[in-house]
Design an enzyme around this catalytic site. Structure first.
Site, mmCIF file in Angstrom:
data_model
loop_
_atom_site.group_PDB
_atom_site.id
_atom_site.type_symbol
_atom_site.label_atom_id
_atom_site.label_comp_id
_atom_site.label_asym_id
_atom_site.label_seq_id
_atom_site.Cartn_x
_atom_site.Cartn_y
_atom_site.Cartn_z
ATOM 1 N N SER A 148 -37.778 42.672 -3.416
ATOM 2 C CA SER A 148 -36.840 41.843 -4.210
ATOM 3 C C SER A 148 -36.440 40.421 -3.843
ATOM 4 C CB SER A 148 -35.410 42.712 -4.091
ATOM 5 O OG SER A 148 -35.077 42.656 -2.800
ATOM 6 N N LYS A 194 -43.088 49.160 7.426
ATOM 7 C CA LYS A 194 -42.036 48.560 6.906
ATOM 8 C C LYS A 194 -41.159 47.677 7.629
ATOM 9 C CE LYS A 194 -37.975 50.022 3.939
ATOM 10 N NZ LYS A 194 -37.416 50.748 3.306
ATOM 11 N N ARG A 202 -30.616 47.903 9.967
ATOM 12 C CA ARG A 202 -31.765 48.910 10.123
ATOM 13 C C ARG A 202 -32.987 48.541 11.343
ATOM 14 N NH1 ARG A 202 -31.389 48.953 3.863
ATOM 15 N NH2 ARG A 202 -29.938 50.651 3.621
ATOM 16 N N LYS A 258 -44.870 46.416 3.525
ATOM 17 C CA LYS A 258 -43.633 46.056 2.871
ATOM 18 C C LYS A 258 -42.720 45.063 3.760
ATOM 19 C CE LYS A 258 -39.470 47.566 0.425
ATOM 20 N NZ LYS A 258 -38.583 48.650 0.126
ATOM 21 N N CYS A 278 -30.550 54.995 6.302
ATOM 22 C CA CYS A 278 -31.594 55.797 5.887
ATOM 23 C C CYS A 278 -31.767 57.168 6.505
ATOM 24 C CB CYS A 278 -32.958 55.037 6.134
ATOM 25 S SG CYS A 278 -33.117 53.321 5.359
ATOM 26 N N CYS A 289 -35.955 58.416 0.226
ATOM 27 C CA CYS A 289 -35.242 58.004 1.271
ATOM 28 C C CYS A 289 -33.755 58.405 1.182
ATOM 29 C CB CYS A 289 -35.196 56.104 1.555
ATOM 30 S SG CYS A 289 -34.566 55.688 2.858
ATOM 31 N N GLU A 324 -48.320 52.184 13.752
ATOM 32 C CA GLU A 324 -47.752 52.936 12.410
ATOM 33 C C GLU A 324 -48.364 53.342 11.639
ATOM 34 O OE1 GLU A 324 -44.582 53.948 12.205
ATOM 35 O OE2 GLU A 324 -43.047 52.795 13.207
HETATM 36 ZN ZN LIG Z 1 -33.647 53.888 2.868
#
Ligand SMILES: [Zn+2]
Length: 341
Positions: A292, A213, A235, A266, A130, A120, A251
Site C-alpha cells: 500500500s 515479510k 509487529r 513483502k 496477527c 491472517c 525464512e
Molecule cells: Zn496480520
C-alpha cells in the site's frame, strides 16, 4: 571491443529496436489484484490513503473480480473487514465470515478466477495483532518492571495461534479459495496449515507463503484499508527486521521445508535485493507484494504533479519483475493491465 567499434546506442535508436532487445516484459498474467471485502450491499468506499482502492461489499467484489479477469489478470487476493472483532478472530474462520462469503459468491459468478485467501488474524482481532495476545511476565528484570511505560508487557503466542490460522485456511478453502496465503509470520504456520488442509481432504490446494515479510512502514495505508492497525505495540516480534537479508533467506528455506509451494517477499521495491537473491537460490514460483505504501507514494507524488504516474507505475512493476518475481501482487493490477492490453 570498445568504442568506437562498440556503440551501445545502436540498439536504442528506435522504439522498435528497443522493443526487440527488451529483456523484461510485463504481462497482466503476472498480476494478482488485492481486494478488501466488507459487509453490506452496494458498498464501494474509497480508502482515503489509497485513491482508486475500495472497500467492497460482496456484490461489488463480484463485479470487481469480473472486471479484473476481463482485463487478463488471472487472480485476486481477498482481505476481509468483519462486522465485529474479538480476541479469537472468529470472523477469520467462521463459515459465514466475510472472506468466505465473498469467495463463495465470486466462485459462483466468476469461476475461472484464481482466488487467493490471505490467511491472517489481525483484521479480525480486537487488538489488531496477527496472533493470540496474552499478558507476559517481565522478561528483562527489575529495571524494566520499574518503568511504568513498559508495564503492560504482552506476548503474541505462537503455537496456540497456529490452530486458529489452520482453521482459517481450511474454512477459506471450503468456501472456494484456490490458494491460501498465510501472512502472519508465526513460526510453523506453513506446516500446520498443510497438515490441516490435507486432513480436511484439500491435498491439492497450494500454499503461497508470505515467507519474507518485513516489519515495514510501507504498510501504513493498508491498515486503514483493512482496519487492522495494532491497538498497542507493533509487529516487530513476528515480522522481520528490514536490515536482515540472511534471515530472509532462512525464512524462505524454512517455509519451503514446511511445504510451501510458492513464496513471497513483502514489501517489493525496498527489498529488490531479497527478491533477486531468492530467485537465484530457490527454484519455486516467487511472488512479491507491491504494498500500500509503495502505491500511495506514487499516487501522492503524481497528484502533486511531481512524477508521471503511469510511467513510474510501470517502472516500479518492471523493476520487481526484473528482480525475479514472476507473480506480483499489486493495486495497479487493473491499470497496468489496461496499459499493457
Ligand atoms: Zn496480520
Amino acid at each position: 571491443m570498445a568504442f568506437p567499434v562498440t556503440r551501445m546506442r545502436r540498439l536504442r535508436r528506435t522504439a522498435e529496436m528497443r522493443n526487440l532487445v527488451c529483456e523484461t516484459r510485463l504481462t497482466p498474467d503476472a498480476f494478482v489484484c488485492p481486494m478488501f471485502v466488507c459487509p453490506g450491499e452496494g458498498i464501494r468506499k474509497e480508502v482515503k490513503s489509497m485513491p482508486g482502492v475500495y472497500n467492497l461489499s460482496v456484490d461489488e467484489a463480484v463485479k470487481e473480480a469480473r472486471e479484473v479477469k476481463s482485463l487478463g489478470v488471472p487472480s485476486v487476493i481477498l482481505f476481509g473487514l468483519p462486522d465485529k472483532k474479538d480476541e479469537v478472530a472468529t470472523g477469520a474462520w467462521a463459515a459465514d465470515g466475510i472472506v468466505q462469503k465473498a469467495a463463495r459468491a465470486i466462485k459462483r459468478e466468476v469461476p475461472d478466477v484464481i482466488l487467493m485467501g490471505d490467511v491472517c488474524l489481525c483484521e479480525y482481532m480486537s487488538h489488531g495483532h496477527c496472533g493470540i495476545v496474552k499478558a507476559a511476565p517481565q522478561s528483562l528484570g527489575a529495571a524494566v518492571a520499574a518503568s511504568p511505560a513498559v508495564s503492560t508487557e504482552y506476548e503474541i503466542v505462537n503455537d496456540a495461534t497456529l490452530e486458529i490460522l489452520t482453521r482459517t485456511a481450511v474454512s477459506q478453502v471450503q468456501a472456494g479459495i484456490d490458494i491460501v496465503a498465510p501472512s502472519d509470520m508465526m513460526d510453523g504456520r506453513v506446516a500446520a496449515i498443510r497438515a490441516g488442509l490435507d486432513e480436511a481432504g484439500f491435498t491439492n490446494t497450494p500454499i503461497l507463503a508470505y515467507a519474507a515479510k518485513f516489519a515495514s512502514g510501507f504498510y501504513g495505508p493498508f491498515r486503514e484499508a483493512a482496519d487492522s492497525a495494532p491497538q498497542f505495540g507493533d509487529r516487530r516480534s513476528y515480522q522481520m527486521d528490514p536490515a536482515n537479508f540472511r534471515e530472509a533467506m532462512r525464512e524462505i528455506e524454512l517455509d519451503l521445508e514446511e511445504g510451501a509451494d510458492m513464496v513471497m517477499v513483502k514489501p517489493a521495491l525496498p527489498y529488490l535485493d531479497v527478491i533477486a537473491a531468492a530467485r537465484l537460490r530457490f527454484d519455486v514460483p516467487l511472488a512479491a507484494y507491491q504494498v500500500s505504501g509503495e502505491y500511495a507514494m506514487i499516487e501522492a507524488a503524481a497528484r502533486n504533479g511531481w512524477i508521471d504516474r503511469e510511467r513510474v507505475m510501470m517502472e516500479a512493476l518492471v523493476s520487481i519483475r526484473r528482480a525475479g518475481a514472476s507473480i506480483i501482487l499489486t493495486y495497479y493490477a487493473k491499470d497496468a493491465a489496461r496499459l499493457l492490453g
